[in-house]
Design a protein around this motif. Structure first.
Motif, PDB file in Angstrom:
ATOM      1  N   MET A   1       0.791   5.212  -7.965  1.00 36.31           N
ATOM      2  CA  MET A   1       0.180   5.507  -6.672  1.00 36.31           C
ATOM      3  C   MET A   1       0.978   6.564  -5.916  1.00 36.31           C
ATOM      4  SD  MET A   1      -0.859   1.613  -5.543  1.00 36.31           S
ATOM      5  CE  MET A   1      -1.521   2.094  -3.934  1.00 36.31           C
TER       6      MET A   1
ATOM      7  N   ARG B   1      11.884   8.197   9.988  1.00 41.93           N
ATOM      8  CA  ARG B   1      10.500   8.682  10.134  1.00 41.93           C
ATOM      9  C   ARG B   1      10.247   9.273  11.510  1.00 41.93           C
ATOM     10  NH1 ARG B   1       6.252   6.960   7.134  1.00 41.93           N
ATOM     11  NH2 ARG B   1       5.052   6.438   8.989  1.00 41.93           N
TER      12      ARG B   1
ATOM     13  N   GLN C   1       4.794   7.039   1.023  1.00 39.30           N
ATOM     14  CA  GLN C   1       5.537   5.935   1.620  1.00 39.30           C
ATOM     15  C   GLN C   1       4.926   4.606   1.204  1.00 39.30           C
ATOM     16  OE1 GLN C   1       8.396   5.849   3.991  1.00 39.30           O
ATOM     17  NE2 GLN C   1       8.207   3.844   3.020  1.00 39.30           N
TER      18      GLN C   1
ATOM     19  N   GLY D   1       4.510  12.449  -0.738  1.00 41.69           N
ATOM     20  CA  GLY D   1       4.877  12.422   0.676  1.00 41.69           C
ATOM     21  C   GLY D   1       5.097  13.805   1.252  1.00 41.69           C
TER      22      GLY D   1
ATOM     23  N   SER E   1      -0.157  10.211  -4.380  1.00 44.77           N
ATOM     24  CA  SER E   1      -0.088  10.372  -2.932  1.00 44.77           C
ATOM     25  C   SER E   1       1.307  10.831  -2.534  1.00 44.77           C
ATOM     26  CB  SER E   1      -0.425   9.039  -2.231  1.00 44.77           C
ATOM     27  OG  SER E   1      -0.330   9.167  -0.823  1.00 44.77           O
TER      28      SER E   1
ATOM     29  N   TYR F   1       4.344   0.737   1.929  1.00 39.83           N
ATOM     30  CA  TYR F   1       4.316  -0.214   3.036  1.00 39.83           C
ATOM     31  C   TYR F   1       4.094  -1.618   2.481  1.00 39.83           C
ATOM     32  CZ  TYR F   1       3.685   3.863   6.088  1.00 39.83           C
ATOM     33  OH  TYR F   1       3.837   5.052   6.748  1.00 39.83           O
TER      34      TYR F   1
ATOM     35  N   ARG G   1       0.849  -1.188   0.000  1.00 43.14           N
ATOM     36  CA  ARG G   1       0.000   0.000   0.000  1.00 43.14           C
ATOM     37  C   ARG G   1       0.883   1.235   0.000  1.00 43.14           C
ATOM     38  NH1 ARG G   1      -0.736   2.518   5.062  1.00 43.14           N
ATOM     39  NH2 ARG G   1       0.165   1.360   6.811  1.00 43.14           N
ATOM     40  N   VAL G   2       0.313   2.355  -0.415  1.00 40.25           N
ATOM     41  CA  VAL G   2       1.019   3.636  -0.434  1.00 40.25           C
ATOM     42  C   VAL G   2       0.240   4.642   0.390  1.00 40.25           C
ATOM     43  CG1 VAL G   2       1.765   5.568  -1.869  1.00 40.25           C
ATOM     44  CG2 VAL G   2       2.064   3.226  -2.698  1.00 40.25           C
ATOM     45  N   ASP G   3       0.932   5.328   1.277  1.00 42.91           N
ATOM     46  CA  ASP G   3       0.288   6.343   2.108  1.00 42.91           C
ATOM     47  C   ASP G   3       1.244   7.511   2.276  1.00 42.91           C
ATOM     48  OD1 ASP G   3      -1.564   7.598   3.812  1.00 42.91           O
ATOM     49  OD2 ASP G   3      -0.610   6.740   5.582  1.00 42.91           O
ATOM     50  N   LYS G   4       0.833   8.684   1.764  1.00 45.66           N
ATOM     51  CA  LYS G   4       1.610   9.919   1.910  1.00 45.66           C
ATOM     52  C   LYS G   4       3.053   9.741   1.463  1.00 45.66           C
ATOM     53  CE  LYS G   4      -1.330  11.663   5.609  1.00 45.66           C
ATOM     54  NZ  LYS G   4      -1.435  12.060   7.034  1.00 45.66           N
TER      55      LYS G   4
END
Length: 234
Positions: free
Chosen positions: A61, A116, A33, A67, A65, A35, A28-31
């Motif tokens: 993606m 992080r 990043q 970062g 999204s 994962y 998955r991709v979030d901001k």
């Protein structure tokens, strides 16, 4: 559960964790990043193969999204009431102070700015300073603009909205994002006047924009276009 860092090439650092409930490999991709999750007894080689198979999809993606900006010693940001400087020192802890119009964030000599947790600490210190300054400056400026243009409002609150510079409720309560402090003075006034106009016109009708043009002396269009060059950084 701690993440393990693996090199994802142009995908950046991929954060991997093993999950006892996982039955398959997942990404998955979030901001900005990536994962990765894998079963407890999964193979990292298989995970890397899966990562390569999904490479193009993950790149798309990441574009959708982005970062957060990475804060380090090269960061140069100018806010309404201070400039930001990040430095390393012999202190053993992180420390911040505003002095002569500069927010100094001091970091230990061994600080890894790609970590992080470090980025979280820096953002927390910056947010604390921005919130303090926003509460000190923005409500007072709203009062001046309201008096000058004949607006009436109930209250002004500061939040950390990442989607709206400001908002106004039907009860004339004005909410302002502390990110407003990133803007130059004339755009700060534009945001504040925008919300004050909503105390009269709680919509974006022609009457609202006519009122905005009146209080900005016809510069609404220019200010709206200029505002597009700024983004919320927290």
């Amino acid at each position: 559960m701690e993440y393990k860092k693996i090199d994802g090439g142009d995908l950046g650092v991929v954060l991997l964790k093993r999950n006892p409930r996982a039955r398959n490999y997942s990404l998955r991709v979030d901001k900005g990043q990536v994962y990765a999750t894998m079963p407890v007894y999964g193979s990292e080689c298989e995970l890397l193969d899966f990562l390569n198979q999904q490479h193009e999809r993950l790149l798309r993606m990441l574009e959708k999204s982005p970062g957060h900006e990475i804060f380090d010693e090269s960061t140069e940001l100018h806010f309404l009431t201070f400039d930001l400087r990040i430095i390393k020192s012999e202190r053993e802890n992180f420390y911040s102070v505003i002095r002569e119009g500069v927010l100094y964030i001091s970091c230990p000599l061994h600080t890894d700015f790609s970590d992080r947790e470090v980025q979280g600490i820096l953002r927390g210190l910056l947010e604390h300073a921005l919130r303090y300054e926003a509460k000190r400056v923005l409500p007072a400026r709203v009062a001046i603009l309201a008096q000058g243009h004949g607006f009436k409002y109930a209250s002004v609150k500061i939040n950390n909205s990442r989607t709206h510079w400001g908002s106004c409720t039907s009860r004339k309560n004005i909410n302002l994002s502390l990110s407003v402090m990133l803007l130059p003075a004339h755009l700060v006034d534009y945001i504040l006047l925008h919300e004050l106009c909503h105390t009269v016109e709680l919509n974006h009708s022609e009457r609202f924009w006519a009122l905005m043009d009146k209080v900005t002396e016809g510069k609404t269009g220019d200010y709206r276009n200029e505002l597009k060059n700024y983004r919320m950084i927290l």
